[in-house]
Design a protein around this motif. Structure first.
Motif, PDB file in Angstrom:
ATOM      1  N   GLU A 125      -7.714  47.428 -20.038  1.00 22.66           N
ATOM      2  CA  GLU A 125      -6.690  46.748 -19.489  1.00 22.66           C
ATOM      3  C   GLU A 125      -5.305  47.644 -20.118  1.00 22.66           C
ATOM      4  OE1 GLU A 125      -2.971  43.629 -20.125  1.00 22.66           O
ATOM      5  OE2 GLU A 125      -4.776  43.553 -20.545  1.00 22.66           O
ATOM      6  N   ASN A 165      -5.517  51.747 -17.593  1.00 20.71           N
ATOM      7  CA  ASN A 165      -4.260  51.438 -17.339  1.00 20.71           C
ATOM      8  C   ASN A 165      -5.362  52.537 -16.134  1.00 20.71           C
ATOM      9  OD1 ASN A 165      -1.925  51.454 -15.847  1.00 20.71           O
ATOM     10  ND2 ASN A 165      -1.393  53.426 -16.565  1.00 20.71           N
ATOM     11  N   ARG A 185      -4.696  51.387 -12.273  1.00 21.41           N
ATOM     12  CA  ARG A 185      -4.570  51.031 -11.344  1.00 21.41           C
ATOM     13  C   ARG A 185      -5.028  51.027  -9.939  1.00 21.41           C
ATOM     14  NH1 ARG A 185      -2.046  47.221 -14.162  1.00 21.41           N
ATOM     15  NH2 ARG A 185      -0.389  48.713 -15.520  1.00 21.41           N
ATOM     16  N   ALA A 220      -7.420  37.147 -17.362  1.00 23.64           N
ATOM     17  CA  ALA A 220      -6.055  36.684 -17.326  1.00 23.64           C
ATOM     18  C   ALA A 220      -5.725  38.609 -17.998  1.00 23.64           C
ATOM     19  CB  ALA A 220      -5.004  36.204 -18.229  1.00 23.64           C
ATOM     20  N   SER A 221      -6.468  38.816 -18.894  1.00 21.95           N
ATOM     21  CA  SER A 221      -6.144  40.481 -18.689  1.00 21.95           C
ATOM     22  C   SER A 221      -6.377  41.037 -17.311  1.00 21.95           C
ATOM     23  CB  SER A 221      -7.019  41.012 -19.642  1.00 21.95           C
ATOM     24  OG  SER A 221      -6.832  42.235 -19.821  1.00 21.95           O
ATOM     25  N   VAL A 260      -6.347  40.008 -14.545  1.00 28.70           N
ATOM     26  CA  VAL A 260      -5.236  39.791 -13.318  1.00 28.70           C
ATOM     27  C   VAL A 260      -3.784  40.664 -13.026  1.00 28.70           C
ATOM     28  CG1 VAL A 260      -3.607  37.526 -12.173  1.00 28.70           C
ATOM     29  CG2 VAL A 260      -6.604  37.256 -12.125  1.00 28.70           C
ATOM     30  N   ARG A 261      -3.495  40.818 -15.146  1.00 27.67           N
ATOM     31  CA  ARG A 261      -2.909  41.375 -14.662  1.00 27.67           C
ATOM     32  C   ARG A 261      -2.160  42.583 -14.721  1.00 27.67           C
ATOM     33  NH1 ARG A 261      -2.373  38.515 -20.099  1.00 27.67           N
ATOM     34  NH2 ARG A 261      -3.947  40.371 -20.699  1.00 27.67           N
ATOM     35  N   SER A 262      -3.250  43.779 -15.021  1.00 30.68           N
ATOM     36  CA  SER A 262      -3.431  45.086 -14.619  1.00 30.68           C
ATOM     37  C   SER A 262      -3.864  45.181 -13.247  1.00 30.68           C
ATOM     38  CB  SER A 262      -5.402  45.256 -15.190  1.00 30.68           C
ATOM     39  OG  SER A 262      -4.986  44.647 -17.031  1.00 30.68           O
ATOM     40  N   TYR A 263      -4.666  45.058 -12.795  1.00 25.84           N
ATOM     41  CA  TYR A 263      -4.821  44.653 -11.523  1.00 25.84           C
ATOM     42  C   TYR A 263      -4.784  44.142 -10.091  1.00 25.84           C
ATOM     43  CZ  TYR A 263      -7.369  47.262 -14.136  1.00 25.84           C
ATOM     44  OH  TYR A 263      -8.684  48.212 -15.391  1.00 25.84           O
ATOM     45  N   SER A 264      -3.780  44.120  -8.850  1.00 31.52           N
ATOM     46  CA  SER A 264      -3.634  43.385  -7.851  1.00 31.52           C
ATOM     47  C   SER A 264      -4.230  43.685  -6.539  1.00 31.52           C
ATOM     48  CB  SER A 264      -1.616  43.966  -8.085  1.00 31.52           C
ATOM     49  OG  SER A 264      -1.252  45.171  -7.382  1.00 31.52           O
ATOM     50  N   ALA A 283      -3.739  35.310  -7.517  1.00 33.49           N
ATOM     51  CA  ALA A 283      -4.091  36.588  -7.911  1.00 33.49           C
ATOM     52  C   ALA A 283      -4.520  37.496  -6.660  1.00 33.49           C
ATOM     53  CB  ALA A 283      -4.544  37.011  -9.353  1.00 33.49           C
TER      54      ALA A 283
END
Length: 594
Positions: A335, A338, A340, A359-360, A362-366, A389
């Motif tokens: 995470e 970075n 992306r 959860a990490s 999901v927060r980092s990659y979309s 997500a």
């Protein structure tokens, strides 16, 4: 005068053809004439011999190394021994035929035009272009053997070697590899399957013989060992400025990893062990695969390795790491890296990875398209986070060997991911009751201790509930579903119109009467290790045996629907003919028992 009269035909001796070429005058044995046929008309050729028509004239001769050649003439693949067809225990080698140095003309090679004819045997000749195309479809060993037939065949073989861009070779040492690569100056892709140990000598041979190499794949066969060290690999990568794909197997002797390249885009390394230092300065790297063995003595700091990728490999899109030392800290480092642009993430065999790591992610990659967390410790809550997500991007989800997920979580994930095409939950939904730690005991009134092996009723009920789970998969885009080893599933309903592959191996508790498969495009069903009754139920549903066995009723109702009458015999034959030739047929499905 009588002396001037020609002798009778019976008295004339039998004349044999000339031993020299009628066009250039050189001996015919082993000779390939380059003089056009029109310039030597009326030469020493036999009058009754039927000569092939001359090919159309060309404005300039084609060369094997020209960039304006058609793709069929330049893109050549030579496969020495197919890996799947190689006989076990037999080493396949490539035998090279020595080429005389005076025929190569030094470093400048100017081949003749392709409008020459080559003796093909039995007094027949074939155009050089045709023979070159035939040799291009043969393995290197056969091409090397063909070079010893004649000078014409040797010229054709030389053209094949010089035009080869990709070679797949299985060899037992550096000698055959060096002899083959010396003939292929245009070689760009090399795949080696080694039966002997590999060291720096192999890298030096490849670096010297393949100046324009773009892709290198070295794998080990049998008990061969890769002895390449970190210094040798770093030097090789830094010197090959055009190398873009590097795949190495058995990298247990590296010690450290320090790769710096501006052209490298794909890096696969397997068998890594105890890296003391790992630096990859590859700004154009898009695909990375690091495979560590399943050993507890590995001391590689994966968190530090992953953390440095964000600074040295910012364009990384596909990432695969397989190690039993994967944990939440390594995912948290991912995470902070970075990355992306990551589209495919595979973290395998990390049993210490939990829902916090999910959860990490999901927060980092979309925009993940593939997520592989096989062997992790995530639960249904992690599956729920993944489903919420990535509903618009995820197409492949692999969750094999995840003992903490249930059929409910898999069912919810399949329902909330509409683009899913591949789903693997093998050996995750299992019914494995934990063995008793020891015998329970209690005291009696006399102060003695009485031992008994008694299982509480509540624990028995929990195990029965865990062993009885039903799974309903209804999906419109799913093509492959793997449920191998899911022994806790006793009822299964699959309604996927696009499904082509279903794996039910070792589903021991699945009841035949609780199985329903509605997949019209299904082609392969794997039922190895299942009960005979379940195999029969699968056959009846996917092969439609009962429908095929039903007799056809040769009768129909009248137009007013009053009664049923027999169909005429000619209409029955017409229907059978339509079904035989033009009628719709159901796609054939194969049930695999092994």
């Amino acid at each position: 005068m009588a002396s001037d009269a020609p002798a009778p035909a019976a008295a004339q001796p039998k004349r044999r053809g000339s031993y020299n070429c009628g066009r250039c005058g050189l001996p015919k044995k082993g000779h390939v004439c380059t003089v056009p046929r029109l310039a030597a008309a009326g030469g020493g050729d036999k009058a009754g011999e039927q000569q092939p028509p001359p090919p159309p004239p060309q404005t300039k001769p084609r060369r094997a190394l020209q960039f304006d050649d058609p793709p069929a003439a330049s893109d050549v693949l030579l496969d020495a021994v197919p890996l799947a067809a190689a006989a076990p225990g037999k080493k396949a080698r490539v035998e090279a035929v020595d080429v005389e140095e005076e025929e190569d003309g030094g470093g400048d090679y100017d081949p003749p035009p392709l409008d020459w004819w080559v003796e093909a045997g039995a007094g027949r000749r074939a155009p050089g272009e045709v023979l070159v195309e035939v040799l291009r479809r043969m393995p290197p060993r056969a091409v090397a053997a063909a070079a010893g037939v004649s000078r014409g065949w040797r010229e054709c073989a030389r053209r094949v070697w010089r035009a080869a861009e990709e070679v797949r070779l299985r060899a037992a040492g550096v000698g055959p590899v060096g002899a083959l690569m010396a003939r292929c100056p245009a070689l760009a892709r090399l795949v080696l399957r080694m039966d002997s140990d590999v060291d720096a000598t192999m890298l030096a041979c490849i670096a010297f013989s393949c100046p324009n190499l773009q892709s290198l794949d070295i794998s080990m066969a049998n008990s061969a060992v890769n002895r390449i060290t970190g210094d040798e690999l770093s030097r090789f990568v830094s010197e090959k400025r055009s190398l873009s794909v590097l795949k190495l197997d058995g990298c247990s002797s590296l010690g450290f990893l320090n790769i710096s390249s501006s052209s490298l885009s794909t890096l696969w390394m397997s068998g890594l062990c105890s890296l003391t230092k790992a630096v990859m300065n590859c700004p154009n790297l898009t695909e990375l695969s690091l495979d560590f063995p399943k050993q507890n003595n590995d001391s590689t700091d994966l968190a530090a390795l992953i953390d440095s990728l964000g600074r040295t490999c910012p364009n990384l899109r596909n990432m695969h790491v397989s190690s039993i030392r994967l944990c939440n800290e390594a995912v948290f480092a991912l995470e902070s890296a970075n990355l992306r642009g990551l589209c495919m993430l595979s973290l395998v065999l990390g049993s210490k990875i939990t829902d916090a790591a999910v959860a990490s992610i999901v927060r980092s990659y979309s925009s993940l398209e593939l997520l592989d967390l096989s062997g992790s410790g995530i639960t249904d809550n992690g599956l729920g986070m993944i489903s919420k997500a990535f509903p618009d991007t995820l197409t492949r989800l692999l969750l094999a060997l995840c003992p903490n997920i249930t059929s409910s979580g898999v069912q919810v994930a399949a329902a909330q991911l509409p683009l899913l095409r591949l789903m693997d939950c093998g050996n995750s939904i299992c019914a494995n009751p934990q063995p008793e730690a020891g015998r329970s005991y209690f005291g009696d009134l006399t102060g003695g201790i009485k031992f008994c092996s008694k299982l509480p009723v509540q624990k028995k009920q929990q195990q029965q509930q865990a062993a009885c789970q039903k799974l309903i998969i209804k999906h419109g885009a799913l093509k492959k579903l793997s449920l191998w080893g899911c022994s806790a599933i006793d009822a299964l309903y699959v309604n996927c119109p696009e499904l082509v592959d279903l794996n039910l191996n070792a589903c021991t508790n699945l009841h035949p009467e609780r199985l329903l498969i509605q997949c019209p495009k299904l082609k392969d069903v794997h039922v190895s290790g299942c009960r005979d009754m379940l195999i029969g139920a699968v056959r009846n549903q996917v092969l439609n045996e009962f429908a095929a066995a039903e007799p056809r009723l040769p009768c129909k109702r009248l137009a007013d629907g009053s009664k049923r009458v027999h169909v005429p015999h000619f209409m029955i034959e017409q229907l059978e003919e339509q079904e035989k030739w033009g009628g719709p047929r159901k796609s054939q499905c194969t049930v695999h028992l092994t």
